[in-house]
Structure formats: C-alpha cells, structure tokens
Scaffold this motif. Structure first.
Motif, PDB file in Angstrom:
ATOM      1  N   ARG A   1     -10.019  56.293  18.934  1.00  0.00           N
ATOM      2  CA  ARG A   1     -11.334  56.168  19.569  1.00  0.00           C
ATOM      3  C   ARG A   1     -11.494  54.847  20.307  1.00  0.00           C
ATOM      4  N   SER A   2     -10.943  53.780  19.754  1.00  0.00           N
ATOM      5  CA  SER A   2     -11.071  52.474  20.399  1.00  0.00           C
ATOM      6  C   SER A   2     -10.179  52.359  21.634  1.00  0.00           C
ATOM      7  N   CYS A   3      -9.288  53.343  21.837  1.00  0.00           N
ATOM      8  CA  CYS A   3      -8.373  53.312  22.987  1.00  0.00           C
ATOM      9  C   CYS A   3      -8.862  54.169  24.144  1.00  0.00           C
ATOM     10  N   VAL A   4      -9.962  54.898  23.953  1.00  0.00           N
ATOM     11  CA  VAL A   4     -10.456  55.825  24.974  1.00  0.00           C
ATOM     12  C   VAL A   4     -11.756  55.308  25.567  1.00  0.00           C
ATOM     13  N   ASP A   5     -11.756  55.057  26.866  1.00  0.00           N
ATOM     14  CA  ASP A   5     -12.976  54.589  27.537  1.00  0.00           C
ATOM     15  C   ASP A   5     -13.896  55.743  27.907  1.00  0.00           C
ATOM     16  N   TYR A   6     -13.302  56.914  28.172  1.00  0.00           N
ATOM     17  CA  TYR A   6     -14.099  58.032  28.688  1.00  0.00           C
ATOM     18  C   TYR A   6     -13.524  59.337  28.147  1.00  0.00           C
ATOM     19  N   LYS A   7     -14.366  60.139  27.515  1.00  0.00           N
ATOM     20  CA  LYS A   7     -13.945  61.439  27.000  1.00  0.00           C
ATOM     21  C   LYS A   7     -14.461  62.539  27.927  1.00  0.00           C
ATOM     22  N   CYS A   8     -13.605  63.500  28.191  1.00  0.00           N
ATOM     23  CA  CYS A   8     -13.994  64.616  29.052  1.00  0.00           C
ATOM     24  C   CYS A   8     -13.641  65.926  28.354  1.00  0.00           C
TER      25      CYS A   8
ATOM     26  N   GLY B   1      -2.799  69.972  32.631  1.00  0.00           N
ATOM     27  CA  GLY B   1      -3.921  70.454  33.436  1.00  0.00           C
ATOM     28  C   GLY B   1      -5.229  69.853  32.960  1.00  0.00           C
ATOM     29  N   ALA B   2      -5.392  69.786  31.627  1.00  0.00           N
ATOM     30  CA  ALA B   2      -6.609  69.193  31.058  1.00  0.00           C
ATOM     31  C   ALA B   2      -6.700  67.709  31.396  1.00  0.00           C
ATOM     32  N   ALA B   3      -5.572  66.994  31.283  1.00  0.00           N
ATOM     33  CA  ALA B   3      -5.561  65.555  31.577  1.00  0.00           C
ATOM     34  C   ALA B   3      -5.863  65.300  33.058  1.00  0.00           C
ATOM     35  N   PHE B   4      -5.285  66.130  33.923  1.00  0.00           N
ATOM     36  CA  PHE B   4      -5.524  66.002  35.360  1.00  0.00           C
ATOM     37  C   PHE B   4      -7.006  66.177  35.686  1.00  0.00           C
ATOM     38  N   LEU B   5      -7.623  67.219  35.125  1.00  0.00           N
ATOM     39  CA  LEU B   5      -9.032  67.471  35.394  1.00  0.00           C
ATOM     40  C   LEU B   5      -9.910  66.348  34.850  1.00  0.00           C
ATOM     41  N   ALA B   6      -9.535  65.803  33.694  1.00  0.00           N
ATOM     42  CA  ALA B   6     -10.312  64.717  33.105  1.00  0.00           C
ATOM     43  C   ALA B   6     -10.279  63.482  33.998  1.00  0.00           C
ATOM     44  N   VAL B   7      -9.109  63.158  34.540  1.00  0.00           N
ATOM     45  CA  VAL B   7      -8.990  62.023  35.455  1.00  0.00           C
ATOM     46  C   VAL B   7      -9.829  62.264  36.709  1.00  0.00           C
ATOM     47  N   CYS B   8      -9.751  63.475  37.270  1.00  0.00           N
ATOM     48  CA  CYS B   8     -10.553  63.808  38.458  1.00  0.00           C
ATOM     49  C   CYS B   8     -12.044  63.684  38.160  1.00  0.00           C
ATOM     50  N   ASP B   9     -12.457  64.167  36.977  1.00  0.00           N
ATOM     51  CA  ASP B   9     -13.870  64.096  36.605  1.00  0.00           C
ATOM     52  C   ASP B   9     -14.328  62.645  36.516  1.00  0.00           C
TER      53      ASP B   9
ATOM     54  N   ARG C   1     -17.144  60.877  38.970  1.00  0.00           N
ATOM     55  CA  ARG C   1     -18.333  60.221  38.417  1.00  0.00           C
ATOM     56  C   ARG C   1     -18.442  58.774  38.911  1.00  0.00           C
ATOM     57  N   GLU C   2     -17.302  58.085  38.938  1.00  0.00           N
ATOM     58  CA  GLU C   2     -17.314  56.706  39.422  1.00  0.00           C
ATOM     59  C   GLU C   2     -17.684  56.653  40.908  1.00  0.00           C
ATOM     60  N   LYS C   3     -17.190  57.619  41.667  1.00  0.00           N
ATOM     61  CA  LYS C   3     -17.538  57.683  43.099  1.00  0.00           C
ATOM     62  C   LYS C   3     -19.033  57.919  43.279  1.00  0.00           C
ATOM     63  N   ASN C   4     -19.594  58.850  42.499  1.00  0.00           N
ATOM     64  CA  ASN C   4     -21.023  59.143  42.608  1.00  0.00           C
ATOM     65  C   ASN C   4     -21.884  57.951  42.219  1.00  0.00           C
ATOM     66  N   ASP C   5     -21.353  57.083  41.359  1.00  0.00           N
ATOM     67  CA  ASP C   5     -22.078  55.879  40.943  1.00  0.00           C
ATOM     68  C   ASP C   5     -21.701  54.661  41.793  1.00  0.00           C
ATOM     69  N   ASN C   6     -20.981  54.926  42.900  1.00  0.00           N
ATOM     70  CA  ASN C   6     -20.595  53.852  43.839  1.00  0.00           C
ATOM     71  C   ASN C   6     -19.749  52.765  43.182  1.00  0.00           C
ATOM     72  N   ARG C   7     -18.876  53.174  42.260  1.00  0.00           N
ATOM     73  CA  ARG C   7     -18.008  52.200  41.600  1.00  0.00           C
ATOM     74  C   ARG C   7     -16.531  52.434  41.914  1.00  0.00           C
ATOM     75  N   LEU C   8     -16.234  53.358  42.808  1.00  0.00           N
ATOM     76  CA  LEU C   8     -14.837  53.724  43.052  1.00  0.00           C
ATOM     77  C   LEU C   8     -14.024  52.547  43.593  1.00  0.00           C
TER      78      LEU C   8
ATOM     79  N   PRO D   1     -10.620  68.169  46.140  1.00  0.00           N
ATOM     80  CA  PRO D   1      -9.883  67.910  47.382  1.00  0.00           C
ATOM     81  C   PRO D   1     -10.278  66.615  48.075  1.00  0.00           C
ATOM     82  N   ALA D   2     -11.477  66.086  47.785  1.00  0.00           N
ATOM     83  CA  ALA D   2     -11.878  64.829  48.421  1.00  0.00           C
ATOM     84  C   ALA D   2     -11.082  63.654  47.862  1.00  0.00           C
ATOM     85  N   LEU D   3     -10.525  63.831  46.663  1.00  0.00           N
ATOM     86  CA  LEU D   3      -9.822  62.732  46.009  1.00  0.00           C
ATOM     87  C   LEU D   3      -8.323  62.968  45.915  1.00  0.00           C
ATOM     88  N   VAL D   4      -7.918  64.228  45.926  1.00  0.00           N
ATOM     89  CA  VAL D   4      -6.509  64.567  45.754  1.00  0.00           C
ATOM     90  C   VAL D   4      -5.961  65.107  47.069  1.00  0.00           C
ATOM     91  N   PRO D   5      -4.806  64.624  47.529  1.00  0.00           N
ATOM     92  CA  PRO D   5      -4.255  65.106  48.799  1.00  0.00           C
ATOM     93  C   PRO D   5      -4.072  66.619  48.810  1.00  0.00           C
TER      94      PRO D   5
END
Length: 257
Positions: free
Chosen positions: A146-153, A179-187, A191-198, A245-249
């Motif tokens: 738990r102390s190693c995870v910043d964001y759970k999806c 597939g799950a890890a890929f989607l979690a990273v995209c999510d 979220r960071e993009k929507n919060d203007n932190r990208l 697609p906006a984030l992944v080629p």
C-alpha cells in the motif's frame, strides 16, 4: 528429486494448467485443499499453502510472503531498467497480484526517480483477471504494497481482456494483467491531464515516459478472452486502436503500411 505441489484455483485456465502438469507438478485445486485441511471454506490459496506445509512437513516457498519475491525485482531488474531508460520514467504501472513487482520494482524505481508516480491495477470485487487480486484477495498478501502505490485503479475483467486483445492486434502478445496495467496508466494520465498536471511529468525532451509491466502473455487465456470479447474473434482480422488515442500513438497506419 524434489516433488512439487501447486495449489491452484478451481477455475484455472487450461493454458496455465497444462504446463504445470507437463513439468510433473502435482496439482491440488483449492476445493481439494479445503478437504485435505478439514476446512469449511477456503482461506485463500496462499494461507492454505502455509497450513499444508505445516501439516505435511513440506517446504512452502511463500510467493505472497517471502521477501525474496520483491527483492529479486529490486536487485535484478531495477538497475538495468534505470540505466536503459536514463531515469526518465515518470509513471510506473503494474497489476497487483503477489504485489512483488510493485513493491520490488515500482518501489525501488520511485526511490531512485524523484517525482515518479506508481499506479496499481485492481479488478473489481469478484472479477477474475488472471495475475491480479481484488481487494478481498489482496488481504492474503503479506508485503507492504500500500505504501508503494500512489494511485489505485479498478479495472473490469472485460476491459482488461479487451485491452490485451488490442495489444495483440498491435503485435504485443501481452496478457490480461498487462491489459489492466495499461488501462490503469492511461486512466492516471487522463486524470492528470484533466487536472492540468500533465506537464509535471514531462522529461527534458518534452515527452512523458510511462512504463507498465507485461508479466504474462495472452497465450494461456484465449478461451477466456473469447468468452469476454466475442466481437473481437470474427472471421476477418481487424486492427484495433489502443485506448486513449489522445495519449497513445495510433499504431494502425504504421501496421497497415
């Protein structure tokens, strides 16, 4: 000369069971382990392995409690990944199963790279994504993940298999946990993009370097994939675009050419 016994889920994919059998491993399904231990219900495969080891005088390798699990990632993989990436990784994602990858690799990379964020992919309660554990089953794990995870999806099994099949179509034979890890990273990135932190994650060249772990292939799980995503098993092969697609080629033009 060692005899190996493996406790497996009653719903283990045939593609994972056959290699164990071919290696001479004695298979003990969870329902059989319950009877052997005189239990009323399962207490989880990891705990039953501990109990059987005590009862039968066996050696329990302790996949979910032995510190050499995360330590192997830290000592064997982390230095090379750090070197080859020039320390540019800003986001690290992995599915949470034994959590050894997240603790050993993600945790050590986060210490070595200031500002790097870790993302853990977890199935929705009761859903089966091979290589992942939902919140209930993660309680069996002894590592301090738990102390190693910043964001759970939280990811659905259907989405994990669909992303796995999309990677397959793009030439990457990664399994459903990938597939799950890929989607979690995209999510996380969305979220960071929507919060203007990208831009906080941009390297010196302006790129954002994200890494996710492909710890398994899709080969053992095609039957499950077909059940979850029958629409992707038509007679005519199709190229599928990866998620976000906006984030992944978009890989389709390169593949088509």
């Amino acid at each position: 000369g060692l005899e190996v016994t493996a406790i497996v889920s009653d719903n283990i994919a045939a593609g994972k069971l056959s290699p164990l059998q071919a290696s001479g491993v004695r298979i003990l399904r969870e329902s059989e382990a319950i009877v052997k231990l005189g239990l009323r219900e399962t207490c989880g495969g990891a705990r039953m392995a501990e109990l059987l080891a005590e009862q039968e005088g066996w050696i329990n390798l302790g996949q979910y409690s032995n510190p050499t699990n995360p330590e192997s990632y830290c000592h064997l993989l982390m230095p090379e990944i750090l070197r080859s990436s020039a320390g540019n990784i800003r986001v690290f994602g992995a599915a949470l199963g034994s959590t050894g990858t997240m603790v050993g690799l993600g945790g050590s990379l986060r210490k070595a790279i200031p500002g790097m964020r870790t993302v853990g992919a977890i199935p929705h309660l009761g859903q089966d994504i091979p290589g992942c554990r939902d919140d209930n089953r993660l309680r069996e794990v002894r590592f301090e993940w738990r102390s190693c995870v910043d964001y759970k999806c939280y990811i659905s099994a259907v989405d994990a298999f669909r992303a796995s099949l999309q990677m397959w179509a793009a030439g990457i034979p990664a399994g459903p946990s990938a597939g799950a890890a890929f989607l979690a990273v995209c999510d996380f990135l969305i979220r960071e993009k929507n919060d203007n932190r990208l831009n906080d994650y941009a390297a010196a060249d302006g790129s954002i370097y994200a890494m996710f772990v492909c710890a398994d292939t899709l080969y053992p799980y095609f039957q499950q994939a077909k059940e979850y995503c029958p629409e992707q098993f038509g007679e005519t092969p199709q190229l599928f675009h990866l998620a976000a697609p906006a984030l992944v080629p978009d890989l389709a033009p390169e593949l088509a050419g």
